[in-house]
Scaffold this motif. Structure first.
Motif: not given
Ligand SMILES: Nc1nc2c(ncn2[C@@H]2O[C@H](COP(=O)(O)OP(=O)(O)O)[C@@H](O)[C@H]2O)c(=O)[nH]1
Ligand SMILES: [Mg+2]
Length: 341
Positions: A39, A290-291, A293-295, A297-298, A341
């Motif tokens: 990871q 996915g990338l 969305l994750r990025n 919210y982060q 990740n």
């Protein structure tokens, strides 16, 4: 395990490792899989470089997915089928997708003991499930591991999963042929089948068709055949229900011939390549979604300002669409550092 990362920094993939992998060295393959399972962002980058280098050597295997409840006989069947295939001159890799491990702390699949004989064969490679990560991450690592196995010369790659959560859908979307193993005591089981599983299956295989269970297995196969008839085929292939026994080996050869038959027909009408292209396309799309969305919210600015905008929506000061657009504008103003990740 090198997952922690600190003891790993000195370890670099060099051209010798890649050459070793391409010659089928199992240690090099195991090491490469550990890398794609990691990871750690730095390892992810290394893994992607490695994958890019081996891409020209991938794609030549028969990718087979196998699912079924714990105890249905997956491991036993894979061992018997694997040994049969090795006898025929194939190289067989077995990968496991096990979504149960991060939740329960135990693993339903990593019972390597059941494949003892297969794991002793130089022509076989068995990799128990990655022990961490959410299903999305595990599925990603498994997809990449398939490519690594192919680069190492494995021409049959079996992906095993116990049907928990979304795992069988994930596995079905990364293989050429997907089979569902079922127990012989049919009863009302057809109704008990997880929704959508019949539609995913290219074959339903009734296991343990031996001894006193032969009759029950045949009855079950008949029932499943009828159930399959009600489905509209989604491609040239009409899914099949058959019986086999890993104990007596009855039906194992027939099962392999069925798989070869599928492969031959799929290749002849170009479905084989078409399906792989679609799977790759879907994988790409999923990664992008996915990338992003994750990025999103982060993203530090989003983390900072999200609640404020939420409140404005709740107080009726902004419409949800206005808030969404403004948040996205903030996100786009500062380029995020995209990382998986
Ligand atoms: N009679 C019979 N028993 C089997 C057969 N295949 C597996 N078993 C038994 O069923 C149990 C579960 O098998 P296993 O392969 O571990 O199932 P898995 O959990 O799906 O991997 C074991 O006790 C096996 O010995 C078979 O073909 N015939
Ligand atoms: Mg098992």
């Amino acid at each position: 395990m090198l997952k922690g990362g600190t003891n790993y920094v000195a370890w670099r993939w060099d051209i010798t490792d890649i050459q070793l992998l391409l010659t089928g060295n199992r240690r090099a393959l195991a090491k490469a899989i550990t890398l794609v399972e990691s990871q750690h962002p730095q390892h992810r980058a290394q893994a992607q470089q490695l994958l890019q280098k081996i891409l020209p050597h991938t794609g030549k295997s028969f990718r087979i997915g196998i699912t079924g409840v714990p105890g249905v006989g997956k491991s036993t069947l894979i061992e018997v089928l694997g040994l049969y295939l090795i006898e025929q001159g194939h190289k067989v890799a077995v990968l496991a997708v096990d979504p149960s491990s991060p939740v329960s702390g135990g693993s339903l699949l990593a019972d390597k003991t059941r494949m003892e004989e297969l794991s002793r064969q130089p022509q076989a490679f068995i990799r128990p499930s990655p022990s961490q990560g959410l299903l999305g991450g595990v599925a990603q690592a498994t997809r990449e591991s398939i490519l690594l196995c192919e680069a190492a010369g494995y021409d049959v790659v079996i992906v095993e999963t116990v049907g928990v959560g979304q795992s069988e859908i994930e596995v079905a979307s990364m293989v050429d042929f997907f089979m569902v193993l079922l127990l012989p005591n049919a009863g009302d089981e057809i109704q008990g089948l997880k929704k959508g599983i019949l539609e995913l299956a290219d074959a339903l295989v009734i296991t343990k068709a031996d001894g006193e269970q032969i009759k029950a297995a045949e009855v079950a196969a008949g029932r499943y055949r009828n159930a399959l008839k009600l489905l509209t085929p989604h491609c040239f292939w009409q899914p099949i229900a058959c019986c086999c026994s890993a104990l007596t080996h009855e039906g194992i050869g027939a099962l392999w011939r069925l798989l070869l038959d599928y492969q031959q027909q799929a290749k002849a009408n170009h479905y084989w390549q078409q399906k792989r292209l679609e799977q790759n396309q879907q994988w790409l799309d999923k990664l992008v979604e996915g990338l992003l969305l994750r990025n999103f919210y982060q993203h530090p600015k989003i983390v900072q300002q999200r609640n404020e905008y939420r409140e404005q929506v709740l107080k009726g000061q902004l419409t949800p669409l206005q808030a969404a657009e403004q948040l996205i504008e903030i996100f786009l103003q500062t380029p995020p550092n995209l990382l998986f990740n």
